[in-house]
Design an enzyme around this catalytic site. Sequence first.
Site, PDB file in Angstrom:
ATOM      1  NE  ARG A 153      32.883 -21.561  23.966  1.00  0.00           N
ATOM      2  CZ  ARG A 153      33.017 -20.311  23.540  1.00  0.00           C
ATOM      3  NH1 ARG A 153      34.189 -19.848  23.190  1.00  0.00           N
ATOM      4  NH2 ARG A 153      31.990 -19.514  23.486  1.00  0.00           N
ATOM      5  CB  THR A 154      36.317 -28.103  22.916  1.00  0.00           C
ATOM      6  OG1 THR A 154      36.356 -27.218  24.026  1.00  0.00           O
ATOM      7  CG2 THR A 154      37.593 -28.919  22.872  1.00  0.00           C
ATOM      8  CE  LYS A 196      23.022 -48.691  20.502  1.00  0.00           C
ATOM      9  NZ  LYS A 196      23.999 -48.239  19.497  1.00  0.00           N
ATOM     10  NE  ARG A 209      34.132 -30.999  27.172  1.00  0.00           N
ATOM     11  CZ  ARG A 209      34.940 -29.970  27.349  1.00  0.00           C
ATOM     12  NH1 ARG A 209      35.956 -29.765  26.540  1.00  0.00           N
ATOM     13  NH2 ARG A 209      34.736 -29.134  28.342  1.00  0.00           N
TER      14      ARG A 209
END
Lengths: 304, 138
Positions: free
Chosen positions: A51-52, A80, A101
Amino acid sequence: MRHLIDIMDLSIEELDEMIAVAKDIIADPQAYSHKCAGKKLATLFFEPSTRTRLSFEAAMYELGGVVLGFSEANSSSAAKGESVSDTIRTVGCYADIIAMRHPKEGAPVAGIRRSTVPVINAGDGGHNHPTQTLTDLLTISREKNRLDGLTIGLCGDLKFGRTVHSLINAMSRYPDNKFILISPEELRIPEYLKYETMIKKNLEFVETDDLEAAMPQLDILYMTRVQRERFFNEQDYLRLKDSYILTPDKLENAKETLSILHPLPRVNEISVAVDDDPRAKYFEQVLNGKYIRMALILKLLEVA
Amino acid sequence: MIIGKIEDGIVLDHIKAGQGMRLYNILGLEKLDCEVALIQNAPSQKHGRKDILKIDKLIDLNIDAVGFVDPGITVNIIEGGKLAKRKHLELPTEIVDVIKCKNPRCITTIEQELPQVFRLTDAVNKVYRCKYCESKAK
Ligand SMILES: [Zn+2]
């Protein structure tokens, strides 16, 4: 060049200016539909938050810009072992602005060290989530036409709820706001917030475990979820959980002008029967999230 | 108790009794190859008992780390067997690579090459917070 890592990075004047721009966008979205033509937003989601991410992407598209990015860490360079700083620096070669995020707290602070483009923190673990707070501020401002002189009830998990902490910090900067902190004893606001912010700044606040008793005073009711895993034992959870579920009967003594907010997603802490109440504003809040992100992107890209 | 006289080195005096070993560890003195003496519970005019650290070499001392442990510590620089300089300390506003963040959710737990930076956020109560996750230093 500016970043947005913590809501407190923004001055009151900047907050007011962004809220004004968001309201202007809402009044005339067409006028903004090409403002970011030719600009690229990268959404770097080291942990999924659909949603963000969609809110940022919709915001950029509505400004006429384009979006690139990834939505989980195992499809990215982080899998990695690349540092956040290197990822940001690399992506800065492709994009004009980044929304990131990350599950680890403080990742954006580490990430911006060598960034050549503005970075927006779209949530770092349980730490900061400034665009949620911007969303809350725009919603309150649209509903009440002001951000001062309000009685704000915050209900549910006040201990771990980062959206609650940063909303208290943000609203404490405006005069004459009063806070009613409604939670079970176990989930009261952390000591540091109580002493380092609320008491030090002389804020007016009360702590209570009784939602219905607090209800008649409230201008804003900000609901959050009480999660099972926050309790030491099942009995305590079962005993307490219903007290913090909002149902139509608990709203009986509420003001007509009350606005009910929730950062979403909800599980069961607001009964679906409340959704039709005109005071329920949590889906408007979602929409406001897109508009304030548009205003934020414009500000950080310095697009007039 | 007699500890050999220092020709060129550093004496950290007026360490609160019981804090000497902590300071020794924070300064990483175990890595030195010169003589180092830790004197615990020495009598003191100021506090009753104190700890003292004597380092028999003019090392590049991290003054901020000493100030972080206790700004009341006196740093004496000895040159040619004589007191060359006496430094009084303050609480540093920022310390780098002195202590580690203990928050298991902090970005520094997965990116070990990040400098461990703590900032003084409350001088009255001597509160330091991680630059990244803002956890309180313990
Ligand atoms: Zn940390």
